[in-house]
Design an enzyme around this catalytic site. Structure first.
Site, mmCIF file in Angstrom:
data_model
loop_
_atom_site.group_PDB
_atom_site.id
_atom_site.type_symbol
_atom_site.label_atom_id
_atom_site.label_comp_id
_atom_site.label_asym_id
_atom_site.label_seq_id
_atom_site.Cartn_x
_atom_site.Cartn_y
_atom_site.Cartn_z
ATOM 1 N N SER A 34 0.856 -1.185 0.000
ATOM 2 C CA SER A 34 0.000 0.000 0.000
ATOM 3 C C SER A 34 0.885 1.225 0.000
ATOM 4 O O SER A 34 2.013 1.193 0.482
ATOM 5 C CB SER A 34 -0.914 0.010 1.217
ATOM 6 O OG SER A 34 -0.143 0.119 2.386
ATOM 7 N N ALA A 36 0.661 5.895 -0.813
ATOM 8 C CA ALA A 36 -0.188 7.091 -0.728
ATOM 9 C C ALA A 36 -1.330 7.015 -1.730
ATOM 10 O O ALA A 36 -2.411 7.541 -1.501
ATOM 11 C CB ALA A 36 0.661 8.322 -0.986
ATOM 12 N N GLN A 37 -1.078 6.335 -2.863
ATOM 13 C CA GLN A 37 -2.072 6.367 -3.933
ATOM 14 C C GLN A 37 -3.008 5.168 -3.959
ATOM 15 O O GLN A 37 -3.915 5.119 -4.771
ATOM 16 C CB GLN A 37 -1.367 6.516 -5.282
ATOM 17 C CG GLN A 37 -0.867 7.930 -5.496
ATOM 18 C CD GLN A 37 -0.023 8.040 -6.739
ATOM 19 O OE1 GLN A 37 1.185 8.033 -6.668
ATOM 20 N NE2 GLN A 37 -0.656 8.113 -7.886
ATOM 21 N N GLY A 38 -2.779 4.189 -3.096
ATOM 22 C CA GLY A 38 -3.719 3.077 -3.115
ATOM 23 C C GLY A 38 -3.195 1.814 -2.480
ATOM 24 O O GLY A 38 -2.060 1.744 -2.031
ATOM 25 N N LYS A 55 -4.849 -2.682 -8.197
ATOM 26 C CA LYS A 55 -4.647 -1.494 -7.359
ATOM 27 C C LYS A 55 -5.965 -0.746 -7.220
ATOM 28 O O LYS A 55 -6.592 -0.393 -8.214
ATOM 29 C CB LYS A 55 -3.596 -0.582 -7.993
ATOM 30 C CG LYS A 55 -3.317 0.692 -7.211
ATOM 31 C CD LYS A 55 -2.190 1.458 -7.901
ATOM 32 C CE LYS A 55 -1.803 2.713 -7.154
ATOM 33 N NZ LYS A 55 -0.680 3.399 -7.816
ATOM 34 N N ASP A 151 10.925 11.419 -9.451
ATOM 35 C CA ASP A 151 10.713 10.791 -8.135
ATOM 36 C C ASP A 151 10.943 9.282 -8.184
ATOM 37 O O ASP A 151 10.281 8.523 -7.494
ATOM 38 C CB ASP A 151 9.298 11.107 -7.646
ATOM 39 C CG ASP A 151 9.154 10.915 -6.128
ATOM 40 O OD1 ASP A 151 10.169 11.076 -5.414
ATOM 41 O OD2 ASP A 151 8.050 10.603 -5.668
#
Length: 384
Positions: A34, A36-38, A55, A151
């Site tokens: 898991s 931040a986005q899912g 996801k 990133d």
């Protein structure tokens, strides 16, 4: 599709703290990660007869930032088709109308591990250089579409046991603000380039720095620049590599320059000191790969001043990498991303929601008609 028929196609299952409502073709859901986005699960797809990753985007419509990120991820995943970037197999929502729409599920290829796990392994030169080659191929493909990642980090890179590698995400949107003096928030910054940390302009070789940091970690077995925030991150960089020249300082905006110039000055260490031979695997007879070549590549990637850092293309031609060079992988056709303003546009949450809903419906239409752009023919037979 009528409501009852649609409802019969789905079932709900609790996965960790979340409930997944998925098509019945997906069984044996298990949580695998898991962020931040899912939340991501592994599952078995009875239609494709293979294991997949599903996801569930976490609360994609809670605010503009989340909604914009969800839209960007979905649009880019639909367009990109390269062996070193994760492939999208399916997109669905269990909701039946735009008014009810709240969940987005992305189905992707399932890999064996992320790079964090690989870093702990003893890698020979062949595997190390092959993994780096694939990272560079994937990033070059994103750059060809005008996507500069900014990133890249081990947790967003996945590998299979046969040493094939895929990049999992598309990085920071062009409008994502970063900078030394900004309010810190919880995010891994260890791999971010100086120009990102310092809020400067950037070019494509911003991603070369990140790959250099990842390579350094694979060699050392530990993070090279483990900063607790942007300011600490910058300090860690200059302690190891030395304070940059006045020429570099003049490129900074005034407030950042004042701060940076008031830091203690560091001479830094040579790359022989930072990466002694003992850290590297034994020289390879097969491809003639040596510690000295690997160290030379690191010294060209980990350059604070981006104008003096090598490019992705130059890295791909480096003797430590070019043993794997295959034009079909390096020069793959760029993704056809039509929406050049993908990051620049601003919408309300409701508008983003409608745009995402349209993308999901368009995918469903394409799969019904046996057309999935950028997917092998065998996957074009997928029915909902």
């Amino acid at each position: 599709m009528n409501r009852n028929k649609r409802e019969k196609e789905y079932y709900s299952i609790d996965v960790g703290d979340s409930t997944f409502t998925v098509l019945k073709r997906y069984q044996n859901l298990r949580p695998i990660g898991s962020g931040a986005q899912g939340i991501v699960c592994s599952a078995y797809d009875h239609v494709l007869d293979r294991n997949v990753a599903i996801k569930k985007l976490s609360r994609p419509f809670q605010n503009q930032t989340h909604a914009k990120r969800a839209y960007r991820e979905l649009v880019l995943m639909k367009c990109v088709n390269h062996k070193n970037i994760i492939g999208l197999l399916n997109v669905f929502t269990p909701q039946k109308t735009l008014e009810e729409f709240q969940d987005v599920y992305l189905v992707m290829e399932l890999m064996d591990a992320n790079l964090c796990q690989v870093i702990q392994m003893e890698l020979d030169h062949e595997r190390l250089s092959y993994l780096l080659y694939q990272m560079l191929c994937g990033i070059k493909h994103l750059h060809a579409a005008g996507i500069i990642h900014r990133d890249l980090k081990p947790s967003n890179i996945v590998v299979k046991s046969d040493c094939t590698l895929k990049i999992l995400d598309f990085g920071l949107a062009r409008t994502a603000a970063t900078g030394l003096l900004m309010t810190p928030y919880v995010v891994t910054r260890y791999y971010r380039a100086p120009e990102v940390i310092l809020g400067m302009g950037y070019q494509a070789n911003v991603d070369v720095w990140s790959i250099g940091c990842i390579m350094a970690e694979m060699v050392r077995g530990s993070v090279l620049f483990p900063g607790t925030d942007h300011i600490d991150q910058w300090n860690k960089v200059i302690e190891q590599l030395g304070t940059p020249s006045q020429e570099f300082m003049m490129k900074l905006n005034q407030s950042v320059r004042t701060y940076v110039e008031n830091r203690p000055r560091y001479a830094g260490y040579s790359f022989e000191k930072l990466f002694p031979d003992v850290l590297f695997p034994a020289d390879s007879d097969h491809n003639k790969l040596k510690a000295s070549q690997a160290r030379d590549l690191l010294s060209k990637m980990l350059v604070i001043d981006a104008s003096k850092r090598i490019s992705v293309d130059e890295a791909l031609q480096h003797p430590y990498i070019n043993v794997w060079y295959d034009p079909s992988e390096v020069e793959a056709p760029p993704p056809a991303i039509t929406d050049k303003q993908l990051d620049e546009r601003e919408h309300s949450v409701e508008e983003w929601k409608e745009l995402i809903y349209k993308e999901v419906l368009e995918w469903e239409e394409r799969t019904k008609n046996g057309v999935i752009r950028g997917q092998p023919a065998s996957l074009a037979q997928v029915q909902q």
